[in-house]
Scaffold this active site. Structure first.
Site, PDB file in Angstrom:
ATOM      1  N   GLY A 226      79.516   0.221  -2.327  1.00 12.09           N
ATOM      2  CA  GLY A 226      78.795  -1.003  -2.013  1.00 12.09           C
ATOM      3  C   GLY A 226      78.973  -1.485  -0.588  1.00 12.09           C
TER       4      GLY A 226
ATOM      5  N   CYS B 264      51.810   1.784 -22.728  1.00 13.11           N
ATOM      6  CA  CYS B 264      51.057   2.630 -21.804  1.00 13.11           C
ATOM      7  C   CYS B 264      49.811   3.180 -22.498  1.00 13.11           C
ATOM      8  CB  CYS B 264      51.948   3.765 -21.320  1.00 13.11           C
ATOM      9  SG  CYS B 264      51.100   4.951 -20.261  1.00 13.11           S
TER      10      CYS B 264
ATOM     11  N   CYS C  54      50.524   7.350 -22.696  1.00 11.39           N
ATOM     12  CA  CYS C  54      51.568   7.941 -23.533  1.00 11.39           C
ATOM     13  C   CYS C  54      52.032   7.009 -24.656  1.00 11.39           C
ATOM     14  CB  CYS C  54      52.761   8.374 -22.680  1.00 11.39           C
ATOM     15  SG  CYS C  54      53.672   7.016 -21.950  1.00 11.39           S
TER      16      CYS C  54
ATOM     17  N   CYS D 104      52.278   3.562 -17.387  1.00 10.60           N
ATOM     18  CA  CYS D 104      53.643   3.810 -16.921  1.00 10.60           C
ATOM     19  C   CYS D 104      53.668   3.857 -15.403  1.00 10.60           C
ATOM     20  CB  CYS D 104      54.150   5.160 -17.437  1.00 10.60           C
ATOM     21  SG  CYS D 104      54.638   5.141 -19.147  1.00 10.60           S
TER      22      CYS D 104
ATOM     23  N   CYS E  40      55.458   9.866 -17.814  1.00 10.16           N
ATOM     24  CA  CYS E  40      54.289   9.565 -18.643  1.00 10.16           C
ATOM     25  C   CYS E  40      53.569  10.860 -19.026  1.00 10.16           C
ATOM     26  CB  CYS E  40      53.361   8.638 -17.879  1.00 10.16           C
ATOM     27  SG  CYS E  40      51.921   8.103 -18.802  1.00 10.16           S
TER      28      CYS E  40
END
Lengths: 305, 300
Positions: free
Chosen positions: A46, A256, A259, A280, A286
Protein backbone atom coordinates in the site's frame (compact mmCIF):
# COMPACT_ATOMS: atom_id res chain seq x y z
CA UNK A 1 39.03 -3.89 -1.80
CA UNK A 2 40.67 -2.35 -4.84
CA UNK A 3 40.11 -5.45 -6.91
CA UNK A 4 36.46 -5.63 -5.97
CA UNK A 5 35.70 -2.02 -6.81
CA UNK A 6 37.78 -2.32 -9.99
CA UNK A 7 35.77 -5.38 -10.92
CA UNK A 8 32.53 -3.54 -10.28
CA UNK A 9 33.47 -0.48 -12.27
CA UNK A 10 34.82 -2.54 -15.13
CA UNK A 11 31.62 -4.47 -15.56
CA UNK A 12 29.75 -3.04 -18.43
CA UNK A 13 26.10 -2.23 -18.51
CA UNK A 14 25.64 -5.33 -20.67
CA UNK A 15 27.15 -7.57 -18.01
CA UNK A 16 24.99 -5.97 -15.35
CA UNK A 17 21.72 -5.72 -17.15
CA UNK A 18 21.98 -7.93 -20.18
CA UNK A 19 22.18 -6.89 -23.79
CA UNK A 20 20.32 -3.67 -24.36
CA UNK A 21 20.88 -3.93 -28.10
CA UNK A 22 17.32 -4.51 -29.33
CA UNK A 23 16.26 -1.06 -28.32
CA UNK A 24 12.57 -1.44 -27.71
CA UNK A 25 10.19 1.06 -26.32
CA UNK A 26 11.50 0.13 -22.86
CA UNK A 27 15.17 -0.61 -22.16
CA UNK A 28 16.37 -3.27 -19.74
CA UNK A 29 17.78 -0.87 -17.15
CA UNK A 30 14.48 0.96 -16.92
CA UNK A 31 12.67 -2.35 -16.50
CA UNK A 32 15.02 -3.16 -13.65
CA UNK A 33 14.22 0.20 -12.08
CA UNK A 34 10.51 -0.62 -12.19
CA UNK A 35 11.14 -4.08 -10.73
CA UNK A 36 13.18 -2.58 -7.90
CA UNK A 37 10.35 -0.14 -7.12
CA UNK A 38 7.94 -3.05 -7.29
CA UNK A 39 9.94 -5.08 -4.77
CA UNK A 40 9.71 -2.16 -2.33
CA UNK A 41 6.00 -1.84 -3.07
CA UNK A 42 5.43 -5.53 -2.31
CA UNK A 43 7.52 -5.36 0.84
CA UNK A 44 5.47 -2.39 2.14
CA UNK A 45 1.90 -3.12 0.98
CA UNK A 46 0.00 0.00 0.00
CA UNK A 47 2.98 2.36 0.21
CA UNK A 48 3.36 4.52 -2.88
CA UNK A 49 6.88 4.04 -4.22
CA UNK A 50 8.18 6.79 -6.53
CA UNK A 51 9.66 5.44 -9.76
CA UNK A 52 11.32 6.87 -12.84
CA UNK A 53 8.35 6.80 -15.15
CA UNK A 54 9.69 6.80 -18.71
CA UNK A 55 8.22 8.22 -21.88
CA UNK A 56 6.04 5.55 -23.47
CA UNK A 57 4.47 5.38 -26.90
CA UNK A 58 1.19 6.13 -25.14
CA UNK A 59 0.46 9.48 -23.56
CA UNK A 60 0.80 9.79 -19.81
CA UNK A 61 -2.60 9.16 -18.33
CA UNK A 62 -3.44 6.58 -21.01
CA UNK A 63 -2.00 3.56 -19.25
CA UNK A 64 1.69 4.46 -19.42
CA UNK A 65 2.18 3.33 -15.81
CA UNK A 66 0.43 0.01 -16.33
CA UNK A 67 2.36 -0.50 -19.56
CA UNK A 68 5.71 -0.03 -17.83
CA UNK A 69 4.77 -2.41 -15.02
CA UNK A 70 3.54 -5.02 -17.50
CA UNK A 71 6.65 -4.75 -19.71
CA UNK A 72 8.90 -5.01 -16.65
CA UNK A 73 7.12 -8.14 -15.43
CA UNK A 74 6.30 -10.12 -18.56
CA UNK A 75 8.54 -12.63 -20.31
CA UNK A 76 8.39 -14.28 -23.71
CA UNK A 77 6.76 -17.42 -22.23
CA UNK A 78 3.92 -15.50 -20.59
CA UNK A 79 0.47 -14.63 -21.81
CA UNK A 80 -0.93 -11.15 -21.49
CA UNK A 81 -4.55 -10.06 -21.25
CA UNK A 82 -5.48 -6.39 -21.49
CA UNK A 83 -8.92 -5.06 -20.64
CA UNK A 84 -10.48 -1.63 -20.68
CA UNK A 85 -13.53 -1.46 -18.38
CA UNK A 86 -13.81 -5.25 -18.59
CA UNK A 87 -13.60 -5.35 -22.35
CA UNK A 88 -10.78 -7.04 -24.27
CA UNK A 89 -11.80 -5.51 -27.58
CA UNK A 90 -11.74 -1.85 -26.68
CA UNK A 91 -9.51 0.31 -28.87
CA UNK A 92 -7.09 1.20 -26.10
CA UNK A 93 -6.98 -2.35 -24.74
CA UNK A 94 -6.33 -3.78 -28.20
CA UNK A 95 -3.56 -1.31 -28.97
CA UNK A 96 -1.86 -1.79 -25.63
CA UNK A 97 -2.05 -5.58 -26.04
CA UNK A 98 -0.50 -5.37 -29.51
CA UNK A 99 2.22 -3.08 -28.23
CA UNK A 100 3.06 -5.45 -25.36
CA UNK A 101 2.99 -8.59 -27.51
CA UNK A 102 5.09 -6.91 -30.21
CA UNK A 103 7.75 -5.83 -27.76
CA UNK A 104 7.88 -8.63 -25.23
CA UNK A 105 7.25 -11.44 -27.70
CA UNK A 106 4.71 -12.94 -25.32
CA UNK A 107 1.43 -14.60 -26.12
CA UNK A 108 -1.90 -12.80 -26.11
CA UNK A 109 -4.87 -14.15 -24.25
CA UNK A 110 -8.40 -13.06 -23.48
CA UNK A 111 -9.35 -15.89 -21.15
CA UNK A 112 -8.71 -14.69 -17.62
CA UNK A 113 -7.68 -18.09 -16.30
CA UNK A 114 -4.94 -18.53 -18.91
CA UNK A 115 -3.30 -15.13 -18.64
CA UNK A 116 -0.15 -14.62 -16.57
CA UNK A 117 -0.31 -10.85 -16.51
CA UNK A 118 -3.61 -8.99 -16.77
CA UNK A 119 -3.38 -5.29 -17.39
CA UNK A 120 -6.64 -3.56 -16.63
CA UNK A 121 -8.21 -0.18 -16.72
CA UNK A 122 -10.83 0.19 -13.97
CA UNK A 123 -12.06 -3.41 -13.62
CA UNK A 124 -11.04 -6.68 -11.99
CA UNK A 125 -12.12 -9.72 -14.04
CA UNK A 126 -15.13 -11.68 -12.77
CA UNK A 127 -13.30 -14.97 -12.72
CA UNK A 128 -11.35 -15.21 -9.44
CA UNK A 129 -7.64 -14.69 -10.01
CA UNK A 130 -5.26 -17.50 -9.14
CA UNK A 131 -1.95 -17.93 -7.42
CA UNK A 132 0.83 -16.93 -9.82
CA UNK A 133 -1.20 -14.43 -11.78
CA UNK A 134 -0.50 -10.69 -11.66
CA UNK A 135 -3.12 -8.00 -12.07
CA UNK A 136 -1.73 -4.65 -13.21
CA UNK A 137 -4.17 -1.81 -12.63
CA UNK A 138 -3.74 1.50 -14.43
CA UNK A 139 -4.00 4.35 -11.94
CA UNK A 140 -4.85 7.94 -12.84
CA UNK A 141 -4.62 9.37 -9.29
CA UNK A 142 -2.62 7.29 -6.79
CA UNK A 143 -3.06 9.68 -3.85
CA UNK A 144 -6.25 8.89 -1.88
CA UNK A 145 -5.76 12.04 0.21
CA UNK A 146 -5.66 14.39 -2.77
CA UNK A 147 -9.27 15.43 -2.36
CA UNK A 148 -8.85 15.78 1.39
CA UNK A 149 -5.77 17.98 1.79
CA UNK A 150 -4.03 19.95 -0.93
CA UNK A 151 -0.50 20.00 0.41
CA UNK A 152 1.69 17.09 -0.68
CA UNK A 153 3.85 17.54 2.44
CA UNK A 154 0.75 17.16 4.56
CA UNK A 155 -0.39 14.11 2.56
CA UNK A 156 2.97 12.45 3.18
CA UNK A 157 2.90 13.31 6.86
CA UNK A 158 -0.59 11.82 7.15
CA UNK A 159 0.53 8.58 5.48
CA UNK A 160 3.68 8.44 7.60
CA UNK A 161 1.76 8.85 10.84
CA UNK A 162 -1.25 6.82 9.74
CA UNK A 163 -3.34 9.92 10.46
CA UNK A 164 -6.44 9.39 8.33
CA UNK A 165 -8.91 11.40 10.45
CA UNK A 166 -9.58 13.83 7.58
CA UNK A 167 -10.47 10.90 5.34
CA UNK A 168 -13.03 9.70 7.87
CA UNK A 169 -14.42 13.22 8.13
CA UNK A 170 -14.91 13.14 4.37
CA UNK A 171 -16.90 9.90 4.66
CA UNK A 172 -18.91 11.44 7.51
CA UNK A 173 -19.67 14.50 5.36
CA UNK A 174 -20.65 12.28 2.48
CA UNK A 175 -23.20 10.38 4.57
CA UNK A 176 -24.54 13.61 6.08
CA UNK A 177 -25.00 15.23 2.69
CA UNK A 178 -26.15 12.26 0.63
CA UNK A 179 -27.47 9.77 3.14
CA UNK A 180 -25.07 7.16 1.79
CA UNK A 181 -21.38 6.97 0.96
CA UNK A 182 -21.53 8.25 -2.59
CA UNK A 183 -17.98 7.21 -3.51
CA UNK A 184 -18.73 4.82 -6.36
CA UNK A 185 -15.31 4.19 -7.89
CA UNK A 186 -11.82 4.45 -6.39
CA UNK A 187 -13.17 3.68 -2.92
CA UNK A 188 -10.47 4.30 -0.28
CA UNK A 189 -9.16 1.08 1.28
CA UNK A 190 -6.89 0.31 4.19
CA UNK A 191 -4.15 -2.13 3.18
CA UNK A 192 -2.68 -4.48 5.76
CA UNK A 193 -4.03 -2.23 8.52
CA UNK A 194 -1.52 0.45 7.67
CA UNK A 195 -1.77 2.52 4.47
CA UNK A 196 -4.90 3.94 2.89
CA UNK A 197 -4.77 3.51 -0.88
CA UNK A 198 -6.69 4.59 -3.93
CA UNK A 199 -7.49 1.23 -5.57
CA UNK A 200 -7.76 2.97 -8.99
CA UNK A 201 -11.28 3.74 -10.26
CA UNK A 202 -12.55 0.17 -10.04
CA UNK A 203 -16.23 0.01 -9.06
CA UNK A 204 -17.07 -0.76 -5.45
CA UNK A 205 -18.21 -4.13 -6.77
CA UNK A 206 -14.56 -5.09 -7.34
CA UNK A 207 -13.15 -3.85 -4.02
CA UNK A 208 -13.86 -7.06 -2.03
CA UNK A 209 -11.84 -9.01 -4.66
CA UNK A 210 -8.70 -7.21 -3.49
CA UNK A 211 -8.98 -8.67 0.01
CA UNK A 212 -6.98 -11.85 0.54
CA UNK A 213 -6.40 -12.09 -3.22
CA UNK A 214 -4.59 -15.14 -4.59
CA UNK A 215 -2.94 -12.99 -7.24
CA UNK A 216 -0.46 -10.15 -6.89
CA UNK A 217 -2.06 -6.77 -7.57
CA UNK A 218 0.20 -4.04 -8.93
CA UNK A 219 -1.08 -0.47 -9.18
CA UNK A 220 0.94 1.81 -11.39
CA UNK A 221 0.49 5.50 -12.14
CA UNK A 222 2.73 6.62 -15.01
CA UNK A 223 1.79 10.27 -15.01
CA UNK A 224 2.15 10.56 -11.23
CA UNK A 225 5.28 8.33 -11.16
CA UNK A 226 4.03 6.15 -8.31
CA UNK A 227 3.81 2.38 -8.03
CA UNK A 228 2.20 0.42 -5.19
CA UNK A 229 1.12 -3.14 -4.65
CA UNK A 230 -1.13 -5.52 -2.78
CA UNK A 231 0.74 -8.81 -2.31
CA UNK A 232 -1.28 -12.06 -2.32
CA UNK A 233 -3.29 -12.75 0.83
CA UNK A 234 -3.16 -9.19 2.13
CA UNK A 235 -5.96 -7.68 4.19
CA UNK A 236 -7.74 -4.93 2.21
CA UNK A 237 -10.63 -3.23 4.01
CA UNK A 238 -12.75 -0.49 2.48
CA UNK A 239 -12.98 2.41 4.95
CA UNK A 240 -16.42 2.25 6.46
CA UNK A 241 -18.21 3.12 9.68
CA UNK A 242 -19.26 0.21 11.89
CA UNK A 243 -22.95 1.07 11.58
CA UNK A 244 -22.91 2.01 7.87
CA UNK A 245 -22.06 -1.22 6.08
CA UNK A 246 -20.05 -1.22 2.87
CA UNK A 247 -22.29 -2.11 -0.04
CA UNK A 248 -21.54 -2.97 -3.65
CA UNK A 249 -23.49 -1.93 -6.72
CA UNK A 250 -26.51 -4.13 -7.29
CA UNK A 251 -29.75 -3.60 -9.17
CA UNK A 252 -32.60 -5.80 -8.10
CA UNK A 253 -33.80 -8.01 -10.93
CA UNK A 254 -31.09 -6.99 -13.37
CA UNK A 255 -29.42 -9.81 -15.34
CA UNK A 256 -27.17 -9.89 -18.38
CA UNK A 257 -29.23 -10.20 -21.59
CA UNK A 258 -26.54 -12.47 -23.11
CA UNK A 259 -25.48 -14.86 -20.35
CA UNK A 260 -28.22 -14.33 -17.80
CA UNK A 261 -25.79 -13.60 -14.93
CA UNK A 262 -27.13 -11.46 -12.13
CA UNK A 263 -24.10 -11.72 -9.86
CA UNK A 264 -21.60 -9.91 -12.07
CA UNK A 265 -20.91 -6.23 -12.59
CA UNK A 266 -23.57 -5.15 -15.07
CA UNK A 267 -23.76 -2.13 -17.29
CA UNK A 268 -27.11 -0.56 -18.05
CA UNK A 269 -27.70 0.25 -21.70
CA UNK A 270 -30.63 2.62 -22.15
CA UNK A 271 -33.06 1.43 -24.82
CA UNK A 272 -35.18 3.59 -27.07
CA UNK A 273 -38.38 2.51 -25.33
CA UNK A 274 -37.06 3.85 -22.01
CA UNK A 275 -36.14 0.49 -20.51
CA UNK A 276 -32.64 -0.57 -19.60
CA UNK A 277 -30.84 -3.55 -21.05
CA UNK A 278 -28.19 -5.01 -18.76
CA UNK A 279 -24.98 -6.55 -20.06
CA UNK A 280 -21.88 -7.93 -18.34
CA UNK A 281 -18.99 -5.49 -18.11
CA UNK A 282 -16.52 -8.42 -18.36
CA UNK A 283 -17.07 -9.43 -22.00
CA UNK A 284 -14.77 -12.45 -21.94
CA UNK A 285 -16.48 -13.90 -18.87
CA UNK A 286 -19.89 -13.23 -20.45
CA UNK A 287 -18.97 -14.94 -23.70
CA UNK A 288 -17.87 -18.05 -21.81
CA UNK A 289 -21.01 -18.27 -19.72
CA UNK A 290 -23.71 -18.12 -22.35
CA UNK A 291 -26.16 -20.98 -21.94
CA UNK A 292 -26.07 -22.55 -25.42
CA UNK A 293 -23.05 -20.88 -26.95
CA UNK A 294 -19.98 -22.62 -28.25
CA UNK A 295 -17.39 -21.43 -25.74
CA UNK A 296 -14.68 -21.64 -28.37
CA UNK A 297 -16.33 -18.99 -30.50
CA UNK A 298 -14.44 -15.74 -30.61
CA UNK A 299 -16.92 -13.25 -29.28
CA UNK A 300 -14.64 -10.32 -28.80
CA UNK A 301 -16.33 -7.08 -29.61
CA UNK A 302 -19.74 -8.62 -29.92
CA UNK A 303 -20.95 -6.88 -26.82
CA UNK A 304 -20.41 -3.26 -27.31
CA UNK A 305 -21.61 -0.39 -25.28
CA UNK B 1 31.45 29.74 31.85
CA UNK B 2 29.58 27.66 29.42
CA UNK B 3 26.04 26.65 30.13
CA UNK B 4 23.58 24.68 28.10
CA UNK B 5 20.50 26.53 26.97
CA UNK B 6 18.49 24.50 29.39
CA UNK B 7 20.68 25.56 32.30
CA UNK B 8 20.51 29.14 31.14
CA UNK B 9 16.77 28.88 31.12
CA UNK B 10 16.83 27.68 34.68
CA UNK B 11 19.00 30.58 35.75
CA UNK B 12 16.91 33.06 33.87
CA UNK B 13 13.70 31.90 35.49
CA UNK B 14 13.02 30.78 38.99
CA UNK B 15 15.08 27.75 39.97
CA UNK B 16 13.28 24.45 39.65
CA UNK B 17 11.30 24.02 42.83
CA UNK B 18 12.00 20.32 43.21
CA UNK B 19 13.02 17.54 40.85
CA UNK B 20 9.77 15.69 41.48
CA UNK B 21 6.86 17.74 40.15
CA UNK B 22 3.81 18.40 42.24
CA UNK B 23 1.33 15.91 40.77
CA UNK B 24 -1.45 18.43 41.33
CA UNK B 25 -0.44 20.45 38.25
CA UNK B 26 -1.86 19.58 34.85
CA UNK B 27 0.91 21.58 33.28
CA UNK B 28 4.09 22.75 34.90
CA UNK B 29 6.43 24.86 32.78
CA UNK B 30 9.92 25.89 33.87
CA UNK B 31 12.29 28.16 32.01
CA UNK B 32 10.43 28.06 28.71
CA UNK B 33 12.27 29.95 26.00
CA UNK B 34 11.84 30.57 22.29
CA UNK B 35 14.43 32.39 20.19
CA UNK B 36 13.99 33.10 16.49
CA UNK B 37 17.40 33.32 14.87
CA UNK B 38 20.73 32.64 16.58
CA UNK B 39 19.85 30.44 19.57
CA UNK B 40 23.24 30.79 21.26
CA UNK B 41 23.61 32.34 24.74
CA UNK B 42 24.83 35.61 23.26
CA UNK B 43 21.33 36.33 22.05
CA UNK B 44 19.83 36.56 25.53
CA UNK B 45 21.89 39.41 27.02
CA UNK B 46 20.46 42.84 26.38
CA UNK B 47 16.87 41.73 25.91
CA UNK B 48 13.87 41.86 28.21
CA UNK B 49 11.85 44.57 29.99
CA UNK B 50 14.88 46.29 31.54
CA UNK B 51 16.31 46.84 28.07
CA UNK B 52 12.95 47.57 26.48
CA UNK B 53 13.39 45.13 23.59
CA UNK B 54 13.10 41.48 22.59
CA UNK B 55 15.68 41.87 19.80
CA UNK B 56 19.20 40.87 20.76
CA UNK B 57 21.73 43.68 20.26
CA UNK B 58 24.47 41.08 19.85
CA UNK B 59 23.02 38.71 17.29
CA UNK B 60 19.83 40.33 16.06
CA UNK B 61 17.87 37.25 17.14
CA UNK B 62 14.37 37.73 18.49
CA UNK B 63 14.00 36.43 22.04
CA UNK B 64 10.24 35.96 21.86
CA UNK B 65 10.05 34.29 25.26
CA UNK B 66 12.64 33.46 27.91
CA UNK B 67 12.60 31.99 31.39
CA UNK B 68 8.83 31.62 31.50
CA UNK B 69 7.51 29.62 34.44
CA UNK B 70 3.88 28.75 34.86
CA UNK B 71 1.68 26.13 36.47
CA UNK B 72 -1.95 25.30 35.98
CA UNK B 73 -4.04 22.84 37.96
CA UNK B 74 -7.11 20.82 36.90
CA UNK B 75 -10.24 22.94 36.93
CA UNK B 76 -8.22 26.12 37.08
CA UNK B 77 -7.74 28.85 34.48
CA UNK B 78 -4.50 30.78 34.18
CA UNK B 79 -4.38 34.07 32.33
CA UNK B 80 -1.44 35.28 30.27
CA UNK B 81 -1.66 38.97 29.53
CA UNK B 82 0.56 41.43 27.72
CA UNK B 83 0.55 43.72 24.72
CA UNK B 84 1.07 42.56 21.14
CA UNK B 85 4.54 41.12 20.67
CA UNK B 86 5.09 40.41 24.36
CA UNK B 87 5.51 36.69 23.67
CA UNK B 88 2.26 35.38 25.15
CA UNK B 89 1.10 33.66 21.96
CA UNK B 90 4.57 32.22 21.42
CA UNK B 91 4.39 30.63 24.86
CA UNK B 92 1.01 29.15 23.98
CA UNK B 93 2.25 27.81 20.64
CA UNK B 94 5.23 26.17 22.33
CA UNK B 95 2.92 24.50 24.86
CA UNK B 96 0.52 23.45 22.11
CA UNK B 97 3.37 21.99 20.07
CA UNK B 98 2.74 24.23 17.05
CA UNK B 99 6.39 25.23 17.34
CA UNK B 100 9.31 23.65 19.18
CA UNK B 101 10.58 25.54 22.21
CA UNK B 102 14.25 26.57 22.29
CA UNK B 103 14.64 25.81 25.99
CA UNK B 104 12.70 24.77 29.04
CA UNK B 105 10.87 21.94 30.62
CA UNK B 106 7.16 21.19 30.26
CA UNK B 107 5.60 18.56 32.47
CA UNK B 108 2.10 17.51 31.52
CA UNK B 109 -0.18 15.27 33.59
CA UNK B 110 -3.44 14.05 32.08
CA UNK B 111 -6.74 13.13 33.75
CA UNK B 112 -5.47 9.61 34.32
CA UNK B 113 -2.40 10.84 36.17
CA UNK B 114 0.25 9.81 33.66
CA UNK B 115 2.98 12.38 33.24
CA UNK B 116 4.92 13.29 30.09
CA UNK B 117 7.76 15.70 29.35
CA UNK B 118 6.20 17.62 26.44
CA UNK B 119 9.53 19.14 25.47
CA UNK B 120 11.00 15.68 24.93
CA UNK B 121 8.25 14.29 22.70
CA UNK B 122 8.69 13.97 18.93
CA UNK B 123 6.49 16.08 16.64
CA UNK B 124 4.43 12.95 15.91
CA UNK B 125 3.83 12.34 19.59
CA UNK B 126 2.98 15.99 20.13
CA UNK B 127 0.32 15.76 17.40
CA UNK B 128 -1.07 12.64 19.05
CA UNK B 129 -1.38 14.53 22.34
CA UNK B 130 -3.29 17.24 20.54
CA UNK B 131 -5.99 14.73 19.62
CA UNK B 132 -7.00 13.69 23.09
CA UNK B 133 -5.11 15.59 25.77
CA UNK B 134 -4.42 19.16 24.68
CA UNK B 135 -6.84 21.33 22.70
CA UNK B 136 -6.37 24.82 21.31
CA UNK B 137 -8.94 27.46 20.44
CA UNK B 138 -7.34 29.96 18.08
CA UNK B 139 -8.19 33.59 17.55
CA UNK B 140 -8.57 32.87 13.84
CA UNK B 141 -11.16 30.09 13.38
CA UNK B 142 -9.52 29.20 10.03
CA UNK B 143 -6.55 27.78 11.98
CA UNK B 144 -8.69 25.49 14.10
CA UNK B 145 -11.44 24.53 11.66
CA UNK B 146 -11.74 23.20 8.12
CA UNK B 147 -13.89 25.86 6.51
CA UNK B 148 -15.45 23.71 3.76
CA UNK B 149 -16.53 21.04 6.22
CA UNK B 150 -19.79 21.20 8.21
CA UNK B 151 -19.87 22.06 11.89
CA UNK B 152 -20.60 18.42 12.69
CA UNK B 153 -17.74 17.25 10.47
CA UNK B 154 -15.32 19.57 12.24
CA UNK B 155 -16.31 18.11 15.59
CA UNK B 156 -16.09 14.60 14.09
CA UNK B 157 -12.46 15.23 13.11
CA UNK B 158 -10.89 14.77 16.58
CA UNK B 159 -13.33 11.93 17.29
CA UNK B 160 -12.30 9.93 14.22
CA UNK B 161 -8.67 10.75 14.99
CA UNK B 162 -9.20 9.20 18.40
CA UNK B 163 -10.50 6.04 16.73
CA UNK B 164 -14.28 6.52 16.72
CA UNK B 165 -15.68 4.43 13.88
CA UNK B 166 -19.42 4.41 14.59
CA UNK B 167 -21.34 6.99 12.56
CA UNK B 168 -24.32 7.13 14.91
CA UNK B 169 -22.18 7.65 17.99
CA UNK B 170 -20.01 10.27 16.30
CA UNK B 171 -23.14 12.09 15.22
CA UNK B 172 -24.76 12.06 18.64
CA UNK B 173 -21.53 13.17 20.32
CA UNK B 174 -21.18 16.04 17.83
CA UNK B 175 -24.81 17.03 18.42
CA UNK B 176 -24.28 16.99 22.17
CA UNK B 177 -21.15 19.16 21.94
CA UNK B 178 -22.69 21.67 19.56
CA UNK B 179 -25.74 21.92 21.80
CA UNK B 180 -23.49 22.55 24.74
CA UNK B 181 -21.74 25.38 22.90
CA UNK B 182 -25.09 26.77 21.75
CA UNK B 183 -24.66 26.24 18.03
CA UNK B 184 -28.16 25.79 16.52
CA UNK B 185 -28.49 22.09 15.65
CA UNK B 186 -30.41 23.06 12.51
CA UNK B 187 -27.13 24.44 11.18
CA UNK B 188 -25.02 21.47 12.19
CA UNK B 189 -24.67 20.25 8.61
CA UNK B 190 -23.81 23.61 7.09
CA UNK B 191 -20.20 24.38 6.16
CA UNK B 192 -18.61 26.58 8.83
CA UNK B 193 -17.46 29.11 6.24
CA UNK B 194 -21.10 30.18 6.09
CA UNK B 195 -21.15 30.90 9.84
CA UNK B 196 -20.71 34.22 11.64
CA UNK B 197 -17.51 34.89 13.60
CA UNK B 198 -19.10 34.16 16.96
CA UNK B 199 -20.61 30.92 15.78
CA UNK B 200 -17.30 29.79 14.25
CA UNK B 201 -15.73 30.31 17.68
CA UNK B 202 -18.49 28.23 19.27
CA UNK B 203 -17.82 25.42 16.77
CA UNK B 204 -14.11 25.68 17.53
CA UNK B 205 -14.84 25.37 21.25
CA UNK B 206 -17.11 22.35 20.62
CA UNK B 207 -14.33 20.73 18.58
CA UNK B 208 -11.73 21.44 21.26
CA UNK B 209 -13.86 19.69 23.89
CA UNK B 210 -14.59 16.61 21.75
CA UNK B 211 -12.20 14.20 23.46
CA UNK B 212 -12.43 15.67 26.99
CA UNK B 213 -8.95 17.22 26.98
CA UNK B 214 -7.00 17.70 30.17
CA UNK B 215 -5.65 21.05 29.01
CA UNK B 216 -7.41 23.72 27.00
CA UNK B 217 -5.39 26.55 25.44
CA UNK B 218 -7.35 29.63 24.47
CA UNK B 219 -5.49 32.10 22.26
CA UNK B 220 -7.35 35.42 22.15
CA UNK B 221 -10.65 33.54 21.85
CA UNK B 222 -12.85 36.64 21.60
CA UNK B 223 -10.57 39.10 19.84
CA UNK B 224 -12.20 40.20 16.61
CA UNK B 225 -15.73 39.55 17.83
CA UNK B 226 -18.00 42.47 18.55
CA UNK B 227 -18.69 43.19 22.22
CA UNK B 228 -22.08 41.52 22.56
CA UNK B 229 -21.00 38.34 20.72
CA UNK B 230 -17.75 38.24 22.69
CA UNK B 231 -19.75 38.45 25.92
CA UNK B 232 -21.83 35.46 24.83
CA UNK B 233 -18.73 33.40 23.98
CA UNK B 234 -17.10 34.38 27.28
CA UNK B 235 -20.20 33.38 29.22
CA UNK B 236 -20.15 30.03 27.47
CA UNK B 237 -16.47 29.47 28.22
CA UNK B 238 -16.86 30.44 31.85
CA UNK B 239 -19.67 27.95 32.18
CA UNK B 240 -17.66 25.19 30.51
CA UNK B 241 -14.59 25.83 32.65
CA UNK B 242 -16.75 25.62 35.75
CA UNK B 243 -18.53 22.43 34.64
CA UNK B 244 -15.52 20.47 33.48
CA UNK B 245 -12.34 19.68 35.28
CA UNK B 246 -10.21 20.98 32.43
CA UNK B 247 -7.13 23.11 33.08
CA UNK B 248 -7.10 26.20 30.90
CA UNK B 249 -4.56 28.79 29.81
CA UNK B 250 -6.16 31.95 28.45
CA UNK B 251 -3.99 34.29 26.42
CA UNK B 252 -5.39 37.75 25.89
CA UNK B 253 -4.45 41.40 25.73
CA UNK B 254 -7.90 42.21 27.08
CA UNK B 255 -8.22 42.48 30.86
CA UNK B 256 -11.97 41.95 30.84
CA UNK B 257 -11.45 38.46 29.31
CA UNK B 258 -8.80 37.60 31.88
CA UNK B 259 -10.91 38.97 34.70
CA UNK B 260 -13.94 36.95 33.67
CA UNK B 261 -12.25 33.62 33.04
CA UNK B 262 -9.18 33.26 35.21
CA UNK B 263 -8.20 33.10 38.85
CA UNK B 264 -4.46 33.56 38.41
CA UNK B 265 -2.55 35.58 35.87
CA UNK B 266 0.96 36.22 34.61
CA UNK B 267 1.94 39.48 32.92
CA UNK B 268 4.43 39.34 30.05
CA UNK B 269 6.52 42.08 28.50
CA UNK B 270 9.29 41.76 25.94
CA UNK B 271 9.33 38.00 26.25
CA UNK B 272 9.64 37.86 30.06
CA UNK B 273 7.18 37.35 32.89
CA UNK B 274 7.18 40.62 34.85
CA UNK B 275 4.48 39.85 37.39
CA UNK B 276 2.41 36.87 38.53
CA UNK B 277 -0.44 36.68 40.99
CA UNK B 278 -4.12 36.25 41.68
CA UNK B 279 -6.19 37.94 39.02
CA UNK B 280 -8.33 40.12 41.29
CA UNK B 281 -5.37 41.09 43.43
CA UNK B 282 -3.26 42.00 40.43
CA UNK B 283 -6.08 44.04 38.99
CA UNK B 284 -6.59 45.92 42.24
CA UNK B 285 -2.98 46.41 43.14
CA UNK B 286 -0.54 45.91 40.26
CA UNK B 287 3.10 46.07 41.38
CA UNK B 288 5.15 46.20 38.21
CA UNK B 289 5.03 49.54 36.36
CA UNK B 290 4.04 47.73 33.18
CA UNK B 291 1.15 45.95 34.89
CA UNK B 292 0.05 49.28 36.36
CA UNK B 293 0.07 50.74 32.89
CA UNK B 294 -1.97 47.82 31.50
CA UNK B 295 -4.53 48.01 34.30
CA UNK B 296 -4.79 51.78 33.99
CA UNK B 297 -5.37 51.44 30.26
CA UNK B 298 -8.03 48.76 30.78
CA UNK B 299 -9.80 50.73 33.51
CA UNK B 300 -9.73 53.83 31.32
Amino acid sequence: MTTLSAELTERSVEQLAGDAAPRDIFDELSKRAVRRALLTAIAVPGYQVPFSSREMPVARGWGSGGLQATLALIGADDNVKVIDQGEDAGVNATNLRRLIVGNAGCGEETETGLADVIQSRHRIPEEPLKDGQTLVLQVPVPEPLRGVVGSMDEQRRMHAEGDYAKMWVRLYEDIVRNGVVSHSADYPCLVNGRYVIAPSPIPRFDVPKLNDSEALVVLSAGREKRIYAIPPHTRVEPLTFEDVPFTVEHTEGAACVFCGSDDTYLIGVPEEDGTTRWVCSDTDWCSRHRPDDDTETETEGEVSR
Amino acid sequence: MSLTLHERAQYAGAPLASPAPAPAWTLSVRGLGKIYGDTSEESIAGTGPEFGTAVSPNTGAIVAAWGVDLDVAPGEALGVIGESGSGKSTVLRCIAGDEPATAGEMLFTDHGGSTERLDQLSPTERRRMRISDISVVYQDPALGLTMDVSAGGNVADPLTAAGWRNFGRIRSRATELLQRTEVPIARMDHPVKAFSGGMKQRVQIAKSLANDPSLLLLDEPTTGLDASVAAGVLDLMRGLLEETNVAAIVVSHDFSVIEMLTTRVIVMQHGRVVEAGLTDQLLEDPQHPYSQQLVAAARG
